[in-house]
Design an enzyme around this catalytic site. Sequence first.
Site, mmCIF file in Angstrom:
data_model
loop_
_atom_site.group_PDB
_atom_site.id
_atom_site.type_symbol
_atom_site.label_atom_id
_atom_site.label_comp_id
_atom_site.label_asym_id
_atom_site.label_seq_id
_atom_site.Cartn_x
_atom_site.Cartn_y
_atom_site.Cartn_z
ATOM 1 N N THR A 52 0.883 -1.165 0.000
ATOM 2 C CA THR A 52 0.000 0.000 0.000
ATOM 3 C C THR A 52 0.922 1.217 0.000
ATOM 4 O O THR A 52 2.094 1.091 0.333
ATOM 5 C CB THR A 52 -0.860 0.053 1.276
ATOM 6 O OG1 THR A 52 0.008 0.087 2.394
ATOM 7 C CG2 THR A 52 -1.785 -1.138 1.386
ATOM 8 N N THR A 53 0.534 2.403 -0.324
ATOM 9 C CA THR A 53 -0.733 2.976 -0.749
ATOM 10 C C THR A 53 -0.484 3.611 -2.127
ATOM 11 O O THR A 53 0.609 4.111 -2.368
ATOM 12 C CB THR A 53 -1.177 4.040 0.274
ATOM 13 O OG1 THR A 53 -1.402 3.397 1.529
ATOM 14 C CG2 THR A 53 -2.405 4.791 -0.145
#
EC number: 3.4.25.1
Length: 275
Positions: A52-53
């Site tokens: 992520t992100t």
Amino acid sequence: MTRDADGGRLPTAYLVPGSSSFTEFLSAHAPSLLPSGRGLPAGAAIDAPHGTTIVSLTYDGGVVMAGDRRATMGNLIANRDMDKVFATDEFSLVGIAGTAGLAIELVKLFQVELEHYEKIEGALMSLEGKANRLASMIRGNLGMAMQGLAVVPLFAGFDPAAGTGRIFSYDVTGGCYEEHDHHSVGSGSLFARGALKKLYRRSGTVDDAVRCAVEALYDAADDDSATGGPDVGRRIWPSVGIVDDSGARFLLDDEIAPVVDAIIAARVNNPGGAR
């Protein structure tokens, strides 16, 4: 390729006319080679690294996509400098969130899929066609997603017909949704999206868009432990890709560093939020 009774000639499957989809060819003749073709035994679980992100936003004439560099495995940092943003062809980018190994394998297959289509058809696939083709590949991974190995990418590219960048998001079932102006996926997406809502300007330049993307990742890292912020000590910066009418390209570390330094300097006495 092994030489067998065919005398070294290609197997019949390679000589039969079919669709321009490499994934469909594999599904029919070698399904075990697909990412979704290697399921887990019933009840099995894998604690694999997750990435992520990812954030993406359009600007006048193109689109920017950026991703942090951290991969986590439970409460541990599995990798500090993982690349999560990839060029899928000359005019598109994809950012990965979810099970890292499976996501990277799916991206590589998607790259081959687009290249295969171009060679068979003699033309680039339309941007919507690319987005829908990726959706079908994610849908094929639903069985793995049900076992906890989900992949939820973010796709963006330049649309020559519209003369601008476009962004597409997905869910684990393969649902494909066009997003307008900006979007974010991953564990820190809630915080990144809040930052994008405040910082984004439709009239902004590419430099404004890059600053906005990096600042949104900075905010996400401030509140989400799975999102890695800029690592000043190790000089590890977010991955930032840009697509416009001249094609896809990635910013070098020397180009990203001044943006990060400016953001950090601006927040020394005003970090934002409570301690």
